[in-house]
Design a protein around this motif. Sequence first.
Motif, mmCIF file in Angstrom:
data_model
loop_
_atom_site.group_PDB
_atom_site.id
_atom_site.type_symbol
_atom_site.label_atom_id
_atom_site.label_comp_id
_atom_site.label_asym_id
_atom_site.label_seq_id
_atom_site.Cartn_x
_atom_site.Cartn_y
_atom_site.Cartn_z
ATOM 1 N N ILE A 20 -1.848 -40.406 -3.684
ATOM 2 C CA ILE A 20 -2.647 -41.061 -2.644
ATOM 3 C C ILE A 20 -3.525 -42.148 -3.253
ATOM 4 N N VAL A 21 -3.121 -42.656 -4.415
ATOM 5 C CA VAL A 21 -3.938 -43.625 -5.147
ATOM 6 C C VAL A 21 -4.201 -44.880 -4.314
ATOM 7 N N LEU B 92 6.235 -49.509 -11.430
ATOM 8 C CA LEU B 92 5.039 -48.693 -11.268
ATOM 9 C C LEU B 92 4.322 -48.946 -9.947
ATOM 10 N N LEU B 93 4.210 -50.214 -9.543
ATOM 11 C CA LEU B 93 3.391 -50.583 -8.396
ATOM 12 C C LEU B 93 4.211 -50.878 -7.139
ATOM 13 N N SER B 94 5.481 -50.581 -7.179
ATOM 14 C CA SER B 94 6.369 -50.902 -6.059
ATOM 15 C C SER B 94 6.401 -49.783 -5.021
ATOM 16 N N GLY B 95 6.354 -50.193 -3.753
ATOM 17 C CA GLY B 95 6.640 -49.256 -2.671
ATOM 18 C C GLY B 95 5.560 -48.270 -2.310
ATOM 19 N N SER B 96 4.321 -48.520 -2.711
ATOM 20 C CA SER B 96 3.245 -47.593 -2.372
ATOM 21 C C SER B 96 2.625 -47.953 -1.026
ATOM 22 N N ASP B 97 2.451 -46.972 -0.170
ATOM 23 C CA ASP B 97 1.798 -47.185 1.126
ATOM 24 C C ASP B 97 0.283 -47.060 1.032
ATOM 25 N N THR B 98 -0.225 -46.625 -0.123
ATOM 26 C CA THR B 98 -1.655 -46.313 -0.223
ATOM 27 C C THR B 98 -2.452 -47.275 -1.103
ATOM 28 N N ILE B 99 -1.809 -47.949 -2.061
ATOM 29 C CA ILE B 99 -2.546 -48.813 -2.995
ATOM 30 C C ILE B 99 -3.211 -49.966 -2.253
ATOM 31 N N GLU B 100 -4.525 -50.112 -2.466
ATOM 32 C CA GLU B 100 -5.303 -51.177 -1.824
ATOM 33 C C GLU B 100 -5.758 -52.244 -2.816
ATOM 34 N N THR B 101 -6.098 -51.838 -4.041
ATOM 35 C CA THR B 101 -6.531 -52.799 -5.060
ATOM 36 C C THR B 101 -5.800 -52.551 -6.371
#
Length: 282
Positions: free
Chosen positions: A91-92, A108-117
């Motif tokens: 949930i990062v 690493l940073l692909s496809g996350s629905d939760t990353i904001e920054t």
Amino acid sequence: MKKKVISVLLALAMGVSLVGCSQENGSSKHNDGEPDRETEVVDLKANEDYFTFRDSKSGLKLTGLTDKGKKQESLVIPSGVIISCTLKEGIVKNVYFESDDDIDLKLLLSGSDTIETIKLPANLTELTAIDSCHSLKEITIPKGVTEIPKLCFYSDISLETVVFQGDITVIDDNAFKQCESLENICIPDSVTTIGNMAFYGCKSLKTITLPKGLKVIGNSAFQNDEDGIKTIIVPEELELEKWDKEAFDQFESEYTVKVVKGSWADNHFDEVFSGNAIKKFA
């Protein structure tokens, strides 16, 4: 004593303003009432209890998140590891890096629905996919990065602001396609190539200034299937060598193109701009 030192460091950090690629165009953006991203995490030491690792011949691989790591809203990626996972399973919201050293981000940073920054390493030289991050609102590209690769920010539907710190030369095919919330982007004058559909569907991007050094622009680069760009500003120095006539077309919508009288863009206006383009002299 330690608490006092941290308090002093925080006070100093809060007084420092980050400079984007263009203050005039408002590319550096901070939300009122929210802490500066530089002061959100005081201790950038990674907690290894949040990650799973595996030894390999090529080095220590970061392979995922522990159950504890999956519950963290802020993560610091350890230094000296090989990335071999994504962050989709947790949930990062906030991602930092323990070291400013260059690193292969892989997916690493692909496809996350939760990353904001995301605070990328200062010495990063190559971007990989940061696509389909549906909550990401702002990104600063470190000065060592010279190319935005294909599909890099594809479908980052909440991305509003992009700041370039260095001399980008290529924005490749579909790089910002369907970034439908993108409002603020100052394309550096060092950019020579904008690929096919690079900004296709960026319907919130109302004004764009083309880079002085632009030579090649691909098919439907700034095209929108809904009401999109209203104003395109063309610098006097710009001289295209290869272009697609529908690169700027806004389908049924009128859009204004500001050119300098007697410039290359003025003399080649009908060859470059199609659809309901309206010429105005800057």
